[in-house]
Write a protein that holds these residues in place. Sequence first.
Motif, PDB file in Angstrom:
ATOM      1  N   ALA A 112     -22.231  -2.564  -7.475  1.00  0.00           N
ATOM      2  CA  ALA A 112     -22.491  -1.181  -7.060  1.00  0.00           C
ATOM      3  C   ALA A 112     -21.984  -0.192  -8.092  1.00  0.00           C
ATOM      4  O   ALA A 112     -22.632   0.835  -8.368  1.00  0.00           O
ATOM      5  N   GLU A 113     -20.845  -0.464  -8.705  1.00  0.00           N
ATOM      6  CA  GLU A 113     -20.303   0.436  -9.728  1.00  0.00           C
ATOM      7  C   GLU A 113     -21.192   0.451 -10.966  1.00  0.00           C
ATOM      8  O   GLU A 113     -21.398   1.503 -11.586  1.00  0.00           O
ATOM      9  N   LEU A 114     -21.742  -0.719 -11.337  1.00  0.00           N
ATOM     10  CA  LEU A 114     -22.663  -0.776 -12.481  1.00  0.00           C
ATOM     11  C   LEU A 114     -23.932   0.010 -12.181  1.00  0.00           C
ATOM     12  O   LEU A 114     -24.464   0.717 -13.049  1.00  0.00           O
ATOM     13  N   GLU A 115     -24.411  -0.110 -10.941  1.00  0.00           N
ATOM     14  CA  GLU A 115     -25.628   0.618 -10.555  1.00  0.00           C
ATOM     15  C   GLU A 115     -25.374   2.119 -10.566  1.00  0.00           C
ATOM     16  O   GLU A 115     -26.238   2.905 -10.993  1.00  0.00           O
ATOM     17  N   LEU A 116     -24.180   2.534 -10.129  1.00  0.00           N
ATOM     18  CA  LEU A 116     -23.844   3.954 -10.149  1.00  0.00           C
ATOM     19  C   LEU A 116     -23.781   4.471 -11.587  1.00  0.00           C
ATOM     20  O   LEU A 116     -24.238   5.592 -11.881  1.00  0.00           O
ATOM     21  N   GLU A 117     -23.244   3.666 -12.450  1.00  0.00           N
ATOM     22  CA  GLU A 117     -23.175   4.064 -13.868  1.00  0.00           C
ATOM     23  C   GLU A 117     -24.570   4.200 -14.456  1.00  0.00           C
ATOM     24  O   GLU A 117     -24.857   5.128 -15.227  1.00  0.00           O
ATOM     25  N   ARG A 118     -25.478   3.279 -14.070  1.00  0.00           N
ATOM     26  CA  ARG A 118     -26.855   3.347 -14.575  1.00  0.00           C
ATOM     27  C   ARG A 118     -27.559   4.602 -14.086  1.00  0.00           C
ATOM     28  O   ARG A 118     -28.273   5.272 -14.850  1.00  0.00           O
ATOM     29  N   ILE A 119     -27.312   4.971 -12.823  1.00  0.00           N
ATOM     30  CA  ILE A 119     -27.948   6.158 -12.260  1.00  0.00           C
ATOM     31  C   ILE A 119     -27.420   7.409 -12.954  1.00  0.00           C
ATOM     32  O   ILE A 119     -28.179   8.337 -13.263  1.00  0.00           O
ATOM     33  N   SER A 120     -26.124   7.435 -13.249  1.00  0.00           N
ATOM     34  CA  SER A 120     -25.533   8.589 -13.943  1.00  0.00           C
ATOM     35  C   SER A 120     -26.150   8.748 -15.332  1.00  0.00           C
ATOM     36  O   SER A 120     -26.448   9.876 -15.781  1.00  0.00           O
ATOM     37  N   THR A 121     -26.348   7.628 -16.027  1.00  0.00           N
ATOM     38  CA  THR A 121     -26.977   7.669 -17.357  1.00  0.00           C
ATOM     39  C   THR A 121     -28.407   8.161 -17.258  1.00  0.00           C
ATOM     40  O   THR A 121     -28.874   8.956 -18.087  1.00  0.00           O
ATOM     41  N   GLU A 122     -29.118   7.692 -16.172  1.00  0.00           N
ATOM     42  CA  GLU A 122     -30.502   8.120 -15.980  1.00  0.00           C
ATOM     43  C   GLU A 122     -30.589   9.631 -15.767  1.00  0.00           C
ATOM     44  O   GLU A 122     -31.471  10.301 -16.319  1.00  0.00           O
ATOM     45  N   VAL A 159     -34.956  13.833 -11.296  1.00  0.00           N
ATOM     46  CA  VAL A 159     -33.524  14.144 -11.258  1.00  0.00           C
ATOM     47  C   VAL A 159     -33.039  14.223  -9.809  1.00  0.00           C
ATOM     48  O   VAL A 159     -31.976  13.672  -9.461  1.00  0.00           O
ATOM     49  N   LYS A 160     -33.800  14.902  -8.958  1.00  0.00           N
ATOM     50  CA  LYS A 160     -33.413  15.026  -7.552  1.00  0.00           C
ATOM     51  C   LYS A 160     -33.315  13.656  -6.880  1.00  0.00           C
ATOM     52  O   LYS A 160     -32.389  13.369  -6.110  1.00  0.00           O
ATOM     53  N   ARG A 161     -34.313  12.794  -7.162  1.00  0.00           N
ATOM     54  CA  ARG A 161     -34.302  11.456  -6.585  1.00  0.00           C
ATOM     55  C   ARG A 161     -33.098  10.669  -7.087  1.00  0.00           C
ATOM     56  O   ARG A 161     -32.429   9.967  -6.319  1.00  0.00           O
ATOM     57  N   ALA A 162     -32.808  10.778  -8.380  1.00  0.00           N
ATOM     58  CA  ALA A 162     -31.683  10.041  -8.954  1.00  0.00           C
ATOM     59  C   ALA A 162     -30.355  10.566  -8.420  1.00  0.00           C
ATOM     60  O   ALA A 162     -29.422   9.788  -8.162  1.00  0.00           O
ATOM     61  N   GLU A 163     -30.242  11.891  -8.239  1.00  0.00           N
ATOM     62  CA  GLU A 163     -29.008  12.455  -7.700  1.00  0.00           C
ATOM     63  C   GLU A 163     -28.784  12.018  -6.250  1.00  0.00           C
ATOM     64  O   GLU A 163     -27.636  11.790  -5.830  1.00  0.00           O
ATOM     65  N   GLN A 166     -27.554   8.611  -6.427  1.00  0.00           N
ATOM     66  CA  GLN A 166     -26.174   8.640  -6.902  1.00  0.00           C
ATOM     67  C   GLN A 166     -25.204   8.877  -5.741  1.00  0.00           C
ATOM     68  O   GLN A 166     -24.174   8.200  -5.622  1.00  0.00           O
ATOM     69  N   LYS A 167     -25.526   9.827  -4.847  1.00  0.00           N
ATOM     70  CA  LYS A 167     -24.683  10.109  -3.700  1.00  0.00           C
ATOM     71  C   LYS A 167     -24.636   8.910  -2.752  1.00  0.00           C
ATOM     72  O   LYS A 167     -23.573   8.536  -2.237  1.00  0.00           O
ATOM     73  N   SER A 168     -25.791   8.310  -2.502  1.00  0.00           N
ATOM     74  CA  SER A 168     -25.853   7.151  -1.599  1.00  0.00           C
ATOM     75  C   SER A 168     -25.032   5.992  -2.145  1.00  0.00           C
ATOM     76  O   SER A 168     -24.290   5.319  -1.404  1.00  0.00           O
ATOM     77  N   LYS A 169     -25.142   5.769  -3.433  1.00  0.00           N
ATOM     78  CA  LYS A 169     -24.389   4.662  -4.038  1.00  0.00           C
ATOM     79  C   LYS A 169     -22.888   4.964  -4.009  1.00  0.00           C
ATOM     80  O   LYS A 169     -22.064   4.046  -3.840  1.00  0.00           O
ATOM     81  N   GLY A 170     -22.525   6.243  -4.142  1.00  0.00           N
ATOM     82  CA  GLY A 170     -21.118   6.604  -4.057  1.00  0.00           C
ATOM     83  C   GLY A 170     -20.545   6.311  -2.672  1.00  0.00           C
ATOM     84  O   GLY A 170     -19.414   5.808  -2.543  1.00  0.00           O
ATOM     85  N   VAL A 171     -21.327   6.618  -1.624  1.00  0.00           N
ATOM     86  CA  VAL A 171     -20.896   6.322  -0.259  1.00  0.00           C
ATOM     87  C   VAL A 171     -20.756   4.813  -0.066  1.00  0.00           C
ATOM     88  O   VAL A 171     -19.793   4.329   0.545  1.00  0.00           O
TER      89      VAL A 171
END
Length: 418
Positions: A112-122, A159-163, A166-171
């Motif tokens: 999950a942390e790797l996926e969050l990092e990928r979304i942040s880069t995206e 960007v909106k979809r990725a953000e 990002q929030k969902s993955k953070g939860v």
Amino acid sequence: MTKKKKIIFISAGAAAVLVLLIIIWFFIFRKSSSAADGAVAYTAPVSMLTTSATGMVNRYAGVVEPQKTVKIQKASDKNVKEVFVKEGDTVTKGAPLFAYDTDEIQMKLSEAELELERISTEISTLYNQIETLQAEKEKAPESEVFSYTTQILTAQNDVKRAEYNQKSKGVEIEQIRKSLENATVTSEIDGIVKSINDGSEMSYGYETDNSYMTILSNNEYRIKGTINEQNMYAISVGQEMLVHSRIDEDLVWRGTVTEVDTENPVSNQNNMYYSGSDTNTTSSSYNFYVELSDEAVLMLGQHVFMEPDIGQNETKEGLWLSAYYLVFDGNDAYVWVCGKNDKLEKRRITTGQHDETMDEYEITSGLTLEDAIAFPDDTLTEGMPCINAAAEGDAGMSGTDMGGADMNAAGGMEEIVE
């Protein structure tokens, strides 16, 4: 309750049934022979009527159980790595019970942390892309402006979809981290480990408990009884109960019904009601619970008897009679007595205290235990012939005079409902 008292208790119930059967016999089997002679009033001895209510109360089997039961469900997405207790162990509040296998949870956290990092880069890439497109749009000819506008809007939606992702993955990561922190499950109360369900045993019938572990409180107690749907009317929330020790009948405690669990039927193979000789039907039963108002030294699993408290344990001095047999006219009270020469008379009596619970009146004068009285109704008149049903019954009933009625059935008035 001593052995002698118990014999009196059961005998009183037998006497009540005896009076009832005698009166029924007279009304059904003797009424036709008396019709030619005119109306006759049938009476019963006061000595029997004053004890007829005793012994008519059902007793229910009960067992002592904890006031509080904690059922712990195992997380469906986790595997138990280690169990620190076994059935029957005593635990304190906060004591570890079992621990989940955290290797898989740790792997999920890393993914999950790797996926969050990928979304942040995206997201960073998309913002850079939008900035570049806007700069190029300002320099582009009029014919290409619409194309740039479309690309910018598409990137902004991305960007909106990725953000959002990002929030969902953070939860999700926060939940996984909490799951790691709660990898060891502890006890909420001081108690005893009743059961651990590792999936090796199957449950049948209504009583299905899918809890992984059950902890019973060892500080407070209540009594659990079972009542059948055929006699559920006899028990209600708030009703006062008497609890008897099975070991010593002299030990009696008072309690109150706090719950009748009609939502969860109890499966019991013994709860069968038979009709005739070859047919039977099953009947559902339900648990009810009694909290003791008296202090009692009890043990978990101890078996007791319970019965509704209607004042049957109270010893009354003097002559007490049910209100059913009294006729009230203003401040005066009367009873129909079989008097001299077997003629019915409406006799005035004086009353004392009134037991509202039992609906009985203390008779202070005008009536004795040797008198015989009739149940009051509109057909009774003074001077009409009267018959002492019990006396006549002793002389006239034998063998099959009562249609084969089994007088031994009276002994069943002290029913114990298991």
